[in-house]
Design a protein around this motif. Structure first.
Motif, PDB file in Angstrom:
ATOM      1  N   ILE A   1      -4.999  22.445  18.394  1.00  0.00           N
ATOM      2  CA  ILE A   1      -3.675  22.783  17.871  1.00  0.00           C
ATOM      3  C   ILE A   1      -3.171  23.989  18.664  1.00  0.00           C
ATOM      4  O   ILE A   1      -3.814  25.039  18.669  1.00  0.00           O
ATOM      5  CB  ILE A   1      -3.722  23.094  16.365  1.00  0.00           C
ATOM      6  N   ALA A   2      -2.025  23.815  19.338  1.00  0.00           N
ATOM      7  CA  ALA A   2      -1.515  24.858  20.214  1.00  0.00           C
ATOM      8  C   ALA A   2      -0.880  25.987  19.406  1.00  0.00           C
ATOM      9  O   ALA A   2      -0.518  25.830  18.232  1.00  0.00           O
ATOM     10  CB  ALA A   2      -0.493  24.268  21.190  1.00  0.00           C
ATOM     11  N   GLY A   3      -0.718  27.138  20.066  1.00  0.00           N
ATOM     12  CA  GLY A   3      -0.094  28.292  19.445  1.00  0.00           C
ATOM     13  C   GLY A   3      -0.155  29.478  20.366  1.00  0.00           C
ATOM     14  O   GLY A   3      -0.532  29.366  21.539  1.00  0.00           O
ATOM     15  N   LYS A   4       0.193  30.621  19.836  1.00  0.00           N
ATOM     16  CA  LYS A   4       0.173  31.862  20.605  1.00  0.00           C
ATOM     17  C   LYS A   4      -0.970  32.751  20.124  1.00  0.00           C
ATOM     18  O   LYS A   4      -1.413  32.641  18.966  1.00  0.00           O
ATOM     19  CB  LYS A   4       1.499  32.608  20.452  1.00  0.00           C
ATOM     20  N   SER A   5      -1.428  33.614  20.981  1.00  0.00           N
ATOM     21  CA  SER A   5      -2.494  34.538  20.614  1.00  0.00           C
ATOM     22  C   SER A   5      -2.063  35.380  19.424  1.00  0.00           C
ATOM     23  O   SER A   5      -0.984  35.972  19.416  1.00  0.00           O
ATOM     24  CB  SER A   5      -2.831  35.438  21.801  1.00  0.00           C
ATOM     25  N   GLY A   6      -2.891  35.411  18.414  1.00  0.00           N
ATOM     26  CA  GLY A   6      -2.594  36.173  17.200  1.00  0.00           C
ATOM     27  C   GLY A   6      -1.967  35.358  16.100  1.00  0.00           C
ATOM     28  O   GLY A   6      -1.814  35.865  14.968  1.00  0.00           O
ATOM     29  N   ASP A   7      -1.567  34.105  16.376  1.00  0.00           N
ATOM     30  CA  ASP A   7      -1.011  33.261  15.311  1.00  0.00           C
ATOM     31  C   ASP A   7      -2.039  33.094  14.190  1.00  0.00           C
ATOM     32  O   ASP A   7      -3.251  33.054  14.439  1.00  0.00           O
ATOM     33  CB  ASP A   7      -0.640  31.876  15.862  1.00  0.00           C
ATOM     34  N   PRO A   8      -1.582  32.981  12.925  1.00  0.00           N
ATOM     35  CA  PRO A   8      -2.533  32.854  11.819  1.00  0.00           C
ATOM     36  C   PRO A   8      -3.266  31.520  11.838  1.00  0.00           C
ATOM     37  O   PRO A   8      -2.671  30.475  12.099  1.00  0.00           O
ATOM     38  CB  PRO A   8      -1.646  32.987  10.573  1.00  0.00           C
ATOM     39  N   VAL A   9      -4.559  31.586  11.568  1.00  0.00           N
ATOM     40  CA  VAL A   9      -5.401  30.412  11.353  1.00  0.00           C
ATOM     41  C   VAL A   9      -5.794  30.431   9.882  1.00  0.00           C
ATOM     42  O   VAL A   9      -6.335  31.428   9.389  1.00  0.00           O
ATOM     43  CB  VAL A   9      -6.644  30.429  12.254  1.00  0.00           C
ATOM     44  N   ARG A  10      -5.511  29.345   9.177  1.00  0.00           N
ATOM     45  CA  ARG A  10      -5.683  29.318   7.723  1.00  0.00           C
ATOM     46  C   ARG A  10      -6.756  28.311   7.318  1.00  0.00           C
ATOM     47  O   ARG A  10      -6.992  27.323   8.023  1.00  0.00           O
ATOM     48  CB  ARG A  10      -4.362  28.961   7.045  1.00  0.00           C
ATOM     49  N   ALA A  11      -7.364  28.571   6.165  1.00  0.00           N
ATOM     50  CA  ALA A  11      -8.336  27.632   5.612  1.00  0.00           C
ATOM     51  C   ALA A  11      -7.638  26.331   5.261  1.00  0.00           C
ATOM     52  O   ALA A  11      -6.596  26.330   4.599  1.00  0.00           O
ATOM     53  CB  ALA A  11      -9.005  28.232   4.379  1.00  0.00           C
ATOM     54  N   ALA A  12      -8.201  25.206   5.696  1.00  0.00           N
ATOM     55  CA  ALA A  12      -7.592  23.907   5.439  1.00  0.00           C
ATOM     56  C   ALA A  12      -7.826  23.441   4.009  1.00  0.00           C
ATOM     57  O   ALA A  12      -7.132  22.533   3.542  1.00  0.00           O
ATOM     58  CB  ALA A  12      -8.143  22.866   6.412  1.00  0.00           C
ATOM     59  N   ALA A  13      -8.776  24.047   3.296  1.00  0.00           N
ATOM     60  CA  ALA A  13      -9.066  23.676   1.909  1.00  0.00           C
ATOM     61  C   ALA A  13      -9.872  24.809   1.281  1.00  0.00           C
ATOM     62  O   ALA A  13     -10.395  25.687   1.982  1.00  0.00           O
ATOM     63  CB  ALA A  13      -9.834  22.357   1.832  1.00  0.00           C
TER      64      ALA A  13
END
Length: 339
Positions: A244-256
Motif C-alpha cells: 500500500i503506497a504512501g508517504k513517509s510518516g503516514d499513519p499505519v493503523r490496526a486492521a482489526a
C-alpha cells in the motif's frame, strides 16, 4: 469311627484345595493394575490425539536469537504458532530463551504430518475449542500471561439448557378464549376544501459509510493505510502480502482489534515490523515502517495508529500488509472492505 474319618480325609483335602484356588482366582481378578511410569498404559491411541497440521511442516530446527518471539519464528517459518508451541512443549505465555533450539516438526512419536490438537491460547473456553490437548502444550495460560480474547460475539452455548418458548397464540390451549382485538383507529374523513395531510412515515435509516469496515470470518476488518495498492498478493512470494503506497510518516493503523505479539526488526525483508494477533486463527502483519508505536503485549483497537509508514527493508515508502489464517498467508483483499 476312625476308619470312616480316614476314608473321608483325602476327599476333604481335595475339596479344601479346590475352594482355596477358586478364592485366589477371585481375589486376583479384583486387583487393579496401575500403569507403570514410562509405559503406554493409560495413553490414548495416537490416531485419537492427532490431526493434520495447519501448515506445511518445514522440518529441521531453529536456534532462538535475541529479540525473537515464538510468534515471529512461526511467522518466519510459515507455520502456525500453536503447532510450533506444541511440537516443543512450550506453554503459554510462550516464553523462549536465546540459544534455545526449537524443532520445526512434530515429535517422532506422532503420526507423520500430524500434530496434537491444541486448545485456545485464551483462558476463556470457546465453543469451538478442540478437545484433548497435551498437558505441556499451553492449554492453560500461566499467571501474568496476556489473555487473547476473541473479537467475535460469543455464541450461545449448546449446553445452556432447553430454550423457553415465548408465550404466543400458538402455545395457548384451545379451550382458552382469545381476547378480542381492538379495532384499528379509523382514518380521518377529509373535510371539503381542507387539504389532507400526508400520512406520517418513519425516515429511512442513514446509509452506512461505504468502505469503513467489513466482517469476515468473525473479525471486523478495515484498511490499515489510505494509499493505493501497488503490490498484489501472490501466495508463492517470499513475502506474501499486498503493498500500500504512501508517504513517509503516514499513519499505519490496526486492521482489526487484537494484541501486539511482535514489535521489532528481526525478520529479514520486513524492516520495522508489527504483528497483531486477532484471535486463535488470524494474525496481521505491518512491515517497512519508519517507526513502531506499540509494544508487545499491548492491546490495540481497529483503526488505532500503530506505526508510521516508511521504507525500512525496501526501496520506497509503502506498507507491506499481510493476513495469515492458521499460519497460512491469505489475500488481504478478500477480507478488507471495498473502496
Amino acid at each position: 469311627m476312625l476308619e470312616r474319618m480316614d476314608r473321608y480325609l483325602p476327599r476333604l483335602a481335595v475339596l479344601a484345595a479346590t475352594a482355596l484356588l477358586a478364592a485366589c482366582g477371585t481375589m486376583r481378578s479384583s486387583v487393579v493394575v496401575e500403569p507403570v511410569a514410562g509405559s503406554d498404559y493409560g495413553n490414548p491411541p495416537a490416531h485419537v490425539a492427532a490431526v493434520p497440521s495447519r501448515t506445511p511442516i518445514p522440518g529441521g530446527s531453529y536456534v532462538v536469537a535475541r529479540g525473537d518471539t515464538l510468534y515471529s519464528i512461526a511467522f518466519r517459518k510459515g507455520v502456525d504458532f500453536r503447532d510450533l508451541a506444541q511440537w516443543n512443549g512450550v506453554a503459554a505465555p510462550y516464553t523462549i530463551r536465546p540459544g534455545q533450539r526449537l524443532v520445526l516438526s512434530p515429535p517422532a512419536r506422532a503420526t507423520p504430518h500430524t500434530a496434537t490438537v491444541p486448545g485456545h491460547v485464551a483462558s476463556a473456553p470457546s465453543a469451538a475449542a478442540a478437545p484433548g490437548r497435551a498437558a505441556n502444550s499451553g492449554a492453560v495460560a500461566t499467571a501474568g500471561a496476556p489473555v487473547f480474547e476473541s473479537v467475535t460475539a460469543p455464541a450461545t452455548s449448546a449446553s445452556s439448557g432447553p430454550a423457553t418458548m415465548p408465550a404466543t397464540a400458538a402455545t395457548t390451549p384451545s379451550h382458552v378464549a382469545t381476547p378480542p382485538v381492538a379495532p384499528a383507529a379509523t382514518a380521518a374523513v377529509p373535510v371539503a376544501g381542507v387539504p389532507t395531510a400526508p400520512p406520517a412515515t418513519m425516515p429511512p435509516p442513514a446509509p452506512a459509510a461505504a468502505g469503513v469496515s467489513r466482517v469476515v470470518s468473525g473479525v471486523q476488518w478495515r484498511w490499515p493505510a489510505d494509499g493505493p495498492v501497488v503490490g498484489q498478493f501472490r501466495s508463492g512470494d517470499a513475502i506474501p502480502g499486498i503493498g500500500i503506497a504512501g508517504k513517509s510518516g503516514d499513519p499505519v493503523r490496526a486492521a482489526a482489534d487484537g494484541v501486539v505479539v511482535y514489535s521489532g526488526n528481526g525478520l529479514v525483508g520486513y524492516g520495522e515490523l508489527v504483528i497483531i494477533k486477532h484471535n486463535d486463527s488470524f494474525l496481521s502483519a505491518y512491515g517497512h515502517n519508519r517507526k513502531r508505536l506499540v509494544k508487545e503485549g499491548q492491546r490495540v483497537s481497529m483503526g488505532q495508529q500503530i506505526a508510521e509508514m516508511g521504507s525500512t527493508g525496501t526501496t520506497r515508502d509503502e506498507l507491506e500488509f499481510q493476513i495469515r489464517k492458521d499460519g497460512n498467508p491469505v489475500d488481504p483483499l478478500g477480507y478488507l472492505p471495498s473502496r
